[in-house]
Design a protein around this motif. Structure first.
Motif, PDB file in Angstrom:
ATOM      1  N   GLY A 124     -19.906   8.900  -7.653  1.00  0.00           N
ATOM      2  CA  GLY A 124     -20.275   8.778  -6.131  1.00  0.00           C
ATOM      3  C   GLY A 124     -20.399   7.561  -6.284  1.00  0.00           C
ATOM      4  O   GLY A 124     -19.892   7.082  -4.420  1.00  0.00           O
ATOM      5  N   ARG A 125     -19.205   6.542  -6.717  1.00  0.00           N
ATOM      6  CA  ARG A 125     -19.349   5.034  -6.601  1.00  0.00           C
ATOM      7  C   ARG A 125     -17.735   4.962  -5.998  1.00  0.00           C
ATOM      8  O   ARG A 125     -17.228   5.526  -5.985  1.00  0.00           O
ATOM      9  CB  ARG A 125     -18.632   4.306  -7.881  1.00  0.00           C
ATOM     10  CG  ARG A 125     -19.987   4.334  -8.778  1.00  0.00           C
ATOM     11  CD  ARG A 125     -19.712   3.359 -10.200  1.00  0.00           C
ATOM     12  NE  ARG A 125     -20.654   3.378 -11.112  1.00  0.00           N
ATOM     13  CZ  ARG A 125     -20.527   2.643 -12.415  1.00  0.00           C
ATOM     14  NH1 ARG A 125     -19.340   2.087 -12.626  1.00  0.00           N
ATOM     15  NH2 ARG A 125     -22.003   2.336 -12.689  1.00  0.00           N
ATOM     16  N   GLY A 126     -18.029   3.789  -4.976  1.00  0.00           N
ATOM     17  CA  GLY A 126     -16.545   3.546  -3.996  1.00  0.00           C
ATOM     18  C   GLY A 126     -15.423   2.932  -5.222  1.00  0.00           C
ATOM     19  O   GLY A 126     -15.724   2.118  -6.296  1.00  0.00           O
ATOM     20  N   VAL A 127     -13.852   3.265  -5.145  1.00  0.00           N
ATOM     21  CA  VAL A 127     -12.828   3.127  -5.418  1.00  0.00           C
ATOM     22  C   VAL A 127     -12.012   2.140  -4.426  1.00  0.00           C
ATOM     23  O   VAL A 127     -12.241   2.643  -4.292  1.00  0.00           O
ATOM     24  CB  VAL A 127     -12.426   3.899  -6.501  1.00  0.00           C
ATOM     25  CG1 VAL A 127     -12.968   4.707  -7.332  1.00  0.00           C
ATOM     26  CG2 VAL A 127     -11.480   4.708  -5.301  1.00  0.00           C
ATOM     27  N   PRO A 128     -12.252   0.923  -5.248  1.00  0.00           N
ATOM     28  CA  PRO A 128     -10.893   0.101  -4.449  1.00  0.00           C
ATOM     29  C   PRO A 128      -9.644  -0.168  -4.552  1.00  0.00           C
ATOM     30  O   PRO A 128      -8.911   1.028  -5.760  1.00  0.00           O
ATOM     31  CB  PRO A 128     -11.041  -1.133  -5.270  1.00  0.00           C
ATOM     32  CG  PRO A 128     -11.787  -1.191  -6.641  1.00  0.00           C
ATOM     33  CD  PRO A 128     -11.736  -0.267  -6.579  1.00  0.00           C
ATOM     34  N   PHE A 129      -8.469   0.426  -3.558  1.00  0.00           N
ATOM     35  CA  PHE A 129      -7.674   1.043  -3.659  1.00  0.00           C
ATOM     36  C   PHE A 129      -6.657  -0.559  -2.624  1.00  0.00           C
ATOM     37  O   PHE A 129      -6.724  -1.169  -1.930  1.00  0.00           O
ATOM     38  CB  PHE A 129      -7.644   2.103  -2.950  1.00  0.00           C
ATOM     39  CG  PHE A 129      -7.950   1.930  -1.059  1.00  0.00           C
ATOM     40  CD1 PHE A 129      -6.739   1.427  -0.203  1.00  0.00           C
ATOM     41  CD2 PHE A 129      -8.920   1.999  -0.575  1.00  0.00           C
ATOM     42  CE1 PHE A 129      -7.268   1.881   1.140  1.00  0.00           C
ATOM     43  CE2 PHE A 129      -9.372   1.297   0.246  1.00  0.00           C
ATOM     44  CZ  PHE A 129      -8.534   1.160   1.109  1.00  0.00           C
ATOM     45  N   ILE A 130      -5.380   0.132  -3.301  1.00  0.00           N
ATOM     46  CA  ILE A 130      -4.552  -0.714  -2.645  1.00  0.00           C
ATOM     47  C   ILE A 130      -3.458  -0.036  -1.662  1.00  0.00           C
ATOM     48  O   ILE A 130      -2.402   1.233  -2.930  1.00  0.00           O
ATOM     49  CB  ILE A 130      -3.623  -1.669  -2.978  1.00  0.00           C
ATOM     50  CG1 ILE A 130      -4.494  -2.612  -3.689  1.00  0.00           C
ATOM     51  CG2 ILE A 130      -2.157  -2.703  -2.739  1.00  0.00           C
ATOM     52  CD1 ILE A 130      -3.793  -3.871  -4.909  1.00  0.00           C
ATOM     53  N   ILE A 131      -2.984  -0.099  -0.990  1.00  0.00           N
ATOM     54  CA  ILE A 131      -1.949   0.895  -0.100  1.00  0.00           C
ATOM     55  C   ILE A 131      -0.699   0.253   0.235  1.00  0.00           C
ATOM     56  O   ILE A 131      -0.767  -1.060   1.028  1.00  0.00           O
ATOM     57  CB  ILE A 131      -2.055   1.782   1.290  1.00  0.00           C
ATOM     58  CG1 ILE A 131      -3.080   2.431   1.215  1.00  0.00           C
ATOM     59  CG2 ILE A 131      -1.495   1.918   2.383  1.00  0.00           C
ATOM     60  CD1 ILE A 131      -3.905   2.935   2.257  1.00  0.00           C
ATOM     61  N   ARG A 132       0.362   0.687  -0.179  1.00  0.00           N
ATOM     62  CA  ARG A 132       1.742  -0.111   1.015  1.00  0.00           C
ATOM     63  C   ARG A 132       2.577   1.650   1.217  1.00  0.00           C
ATOM     64  O   ARG A 132       2.742   2.098   0.941  1.00  0.00           O
ATOM     65  CB  ARG A 132       2.726  -0.350  -0.565  1.00  0.00           C
ATOM     66  CG  ARG A 132       3.652  -1.034  -0.410  1.00  0.00           C
ATOM     67  CD  ARG A 132       4.840  -1.295  -1.919  1.00  0.00           C
ATOM     68  NE  ARG A 132       5.707  -1.943  -1.295  1.00  0.00           N
ATOM     69  CZ  ARG A 132       6.821  -1.848  -0.974  1.00  0.00           C
ATOM     70  NH1 ARG A 132       6.967  -0.038  -0.233  1.00  0.00           N
ATOM     71  NH2 ARG A 132       8.426  -2.384  -0.529  1.00  0.00           N
ATOM     72  N   ASP A 133       2.603   0.911   2.215  1.00  0.00           N
ATOM     73  CA  ASP A 133       3.742   1.670   3.391  1.00  0.00           C
ATOM     74  C   ASP A 133       5.400   1.444   2.764  1.00  0.00           C
ATOM     75  O   ASP A 133       5.477   0.956   2.173  1.00  0.00           O
ATOM     76  CB  ASP A 133       2.890   1.720   4.564  1.00  0.00           C
ATOM     77  CG  ASP A 133       3.281   2.620   6.012  1.00  0.00           C
ATOM     78  OD1 ASP A 133       4.171   3.544   5.294  1.00  0.00           O
ATOM     79  OD2 ASP A 133       3.736   2.433   7.251  1.00  0.00           O
ATOM     80  N   GLU A 134       6.135   2.227   4.321  1.00  0.00           N
ATOM     81  CA  GLU A 134       7.328   2.428   3.245  1.00  0.00           C
ATOM     82  C   GLU A 134       7.681   2.274   5.055  1.00  0.00           C
ATOM     83  O   GLU A 134       8.439   3.280   5.532  1.00  0.00           O
ATOM     84  CB  GLU A 134       8.622   3.606   3.454  1.00  0.00           C
ATOM     85  CG  GLU A 134       7.761   3.288   1.210  1.00  0.00           C
ATOM     86  CD  GLU A 134       7.810   4.331   0.765  1.00  0.00           C
ATOM     87  OE1 GLU A 134       8.902   5.166   0.883  1.00  0.00           O
ATOM     88  OE2 GLU A 134       7.705   4.282  -0.344  1.00  0.00           O
ATOM     89  N   PRO A 135       7.855   1.213   5.658  1.00  0.00           N
ATOM     90  CA  PRO A 135       8.372   1.500   6.862  1.00  0.00           C
ATOM     91  C   PRO A 135      10.164   1.480   7.005  1.00  0.00           C
ATOM     92  O   PRO A 135      10.624   0.192   5.970  1.00  0.00           O
ATOM     93  CB  PRO A 135       8.052   0.269   8.092  1.00  0.00           C
ATOM     94  CG  PRO A 135       7.585  -0.498   6.736  1.00  0.00           C
ATOM     95  CD  PRO A 135       6.604  -0.304   5.274  1.00  0.00           C
ATOM     96  N   PRO A 136      10.759   1.551   7.879  1.00  0.00           N
ATOM     97  CA  PRO A 136      11.962   0.923   7.754  1.00  0.00           C
ATOM     98  C   PRO A 136      12.161  -0.619   7.187  1.00  0.00           C
ATOM     99  O   PRO A 136      11.569  -1.904   7.720  1.00  0.00           O
ATOM    100  CB  PRO A 136      12.268   0.779   9.129  1.00  0.00           C
ATOM    101  CG  PRO A 136      11.469   2.256  10.118  1.00  0.00           C
ATOM    102  CD  PRO A 136      10.346   1.381   9.012  1.00  0.00           C
ATOM    103  N   GLU A 137      13.833  -0.853   6.761  1.00  0.00           N
ATOM    104  CA  GLU A 137      14.182  -2.078   5.508  1.00  0.00           C
ATOM    105  C   GLU A 137      14.422  -3.104   7.049  1.00  0.00           C
ATOM    106  O   GLU A 137      13.899  -4.329   6.317  1.00  0.00           O
ATOM    107  CB  GLU A 137      14.732  -1.120   5.213  1.00  0.00           C
ATOM    108  CG  GLU A 137      14.883  -1.526   3.559  1.00  0.00           C
ATOM    109  CD  GLU A 137      15.719  -0.592   2.937  1.00  0.00           C
ATOM    110  OE1 GLU A 137      16.993  -0.961   2.979  1.00  0.00           O
ATOM    111  OE2 GLU A 137      15.975   0.130   1.677  1.00  0.00           O
TER     112      GLU A 137
END
Length: 294
Positions: free
Chosen positions: A89-102
């Motif tokens: 039930g613990r929260g997990v840290p995350f990192i998001i990397r999106d892929e917008p147009p170059e």
């Protein structure tokens, strides 16, 4: 993958093995330590949420504004019951990397947060397009740490979506919002009445010494037996023709955008303001000849 914490714990095997030159029991200790650490890594992998427990959704305007910071939101949802017991039930840290147009400029490449089971979190980042046209966002990547902080897992959602880049619509929306709130002074605009100019009748008033005698209303003066002046105001519902130079010299860059892009953004806002004020607007584009008229 393993985290930096797990790597440091693995490196502790080396000094334990070094003690083997003094006592052979150190080799047994190093082996037991390594086996225990591998057990913790396996437990972290098993107790941590699976990649399929995450859902990613990208939210953005399908029509982005040229040369402006357009907001893009990533909605992160983790499946599971909020009351899950123990480490699950613990929260997990995350990192998001999106892929917008170059071709887009982004100031924040990685978006971080912490999410627990059954929770939903929204992270934001801005994109600035520098060219008009059709583009497409790619997939969205999420990397998160296990509940024990020893393993790193990754999830990828195919949220590919097309997007169009138009002239700066955000400035038009900003003008409209400030106009509704009567706060146009925040962008340097204020209403100014220019009495006496124009040809459209506004009112009759008593004559003053500095009035132009040509504005004296003689029928009203004769009827009231005192000098009466006619005030005029600028005409409304005028025809405004905007002429836009779309020639080769306008394609030269001026900062991040071309001269033509700045001119198009200005034309869009000017046309919108004129239409709101009740004027009729026409647009003519030309190079060495007239290329279009609307």
């Amino acid at each position: 993958m393993i985290t930096r914490r797990a790597l440091y714990l693995l490196l502790l095997v080396a000094p334990i093995l070094a003690l083997g030159t003094i006592s052979s029991a150190a080799y047994w200790g190093a082996g037991l330590y390594a086996v225990g650490l591998l057990g913790l890594l396996a437990a972290d992998f098993a107790l941590s949420p699976k990649p399929g427990d995450f859902r990613l959704v990208r939210e953005n305007d399908p029509k982005l504004s040229l040369g402006a910071d357009n907001a893009v939101s990533i909605v992160v949802r983790r499946l599971g019951a909020p009351e899950m017991p123990g480490v699950r039930g613990r929260g997990v840290p995350f990192i998001i990397r999106d892929e917008p147009p170059e071709e887009f400029i982004i100031s924040e490449m990685f978006l971080a947060g912490t999410i627990g089971p059954g929770e939903q979190l929204v992270v934001h980042y801005p994109v600035k397009p520098l060219r008009r046209g059709d583009y497409s966002f790619g997939e969205c990547n999420l990397r998160y740490t296990g509940v024990l902080g020893l393993v790193v897992r990754q999830h990828r959602d195919p949220v590919n979506a097309p997007v169009k880049v138009y002239p700066n619509l955000l400035e038009v929306r900003k003008y409209e919002l400030l106009a509704r709130r009567d706060q146009l002074f925040e962008i340097g605009l204020k209403n100014a009445r220019r009495l006496g100019e124009g040809t459209e009748f506004e009112r009759l008033r008593d004559y003053e010494h500095d009035d132009d005698y040509r504005r004296i209303n003689w029928p009203a003066t004769a009827r009231l037996h005192k000098p009466i002046t006619t005030d005029y105001q600028p005409e409304r519902s005028q025809s405004v023709i905007i002429m836009l130079d779309a020639g080769r010299l306008m394609t030269a860059p001026l900062g991040p955008l071309s001269k033509l892009d700045y001119a198009i953004n200005t034309t869009l806002l000017l046309a919108y303001v004129a239409i709101v004020r009740g004027d009729r607007v026409g647009l003519l584009t030309f190079t060495d000849t007239v290329t279009g008229y609307w």
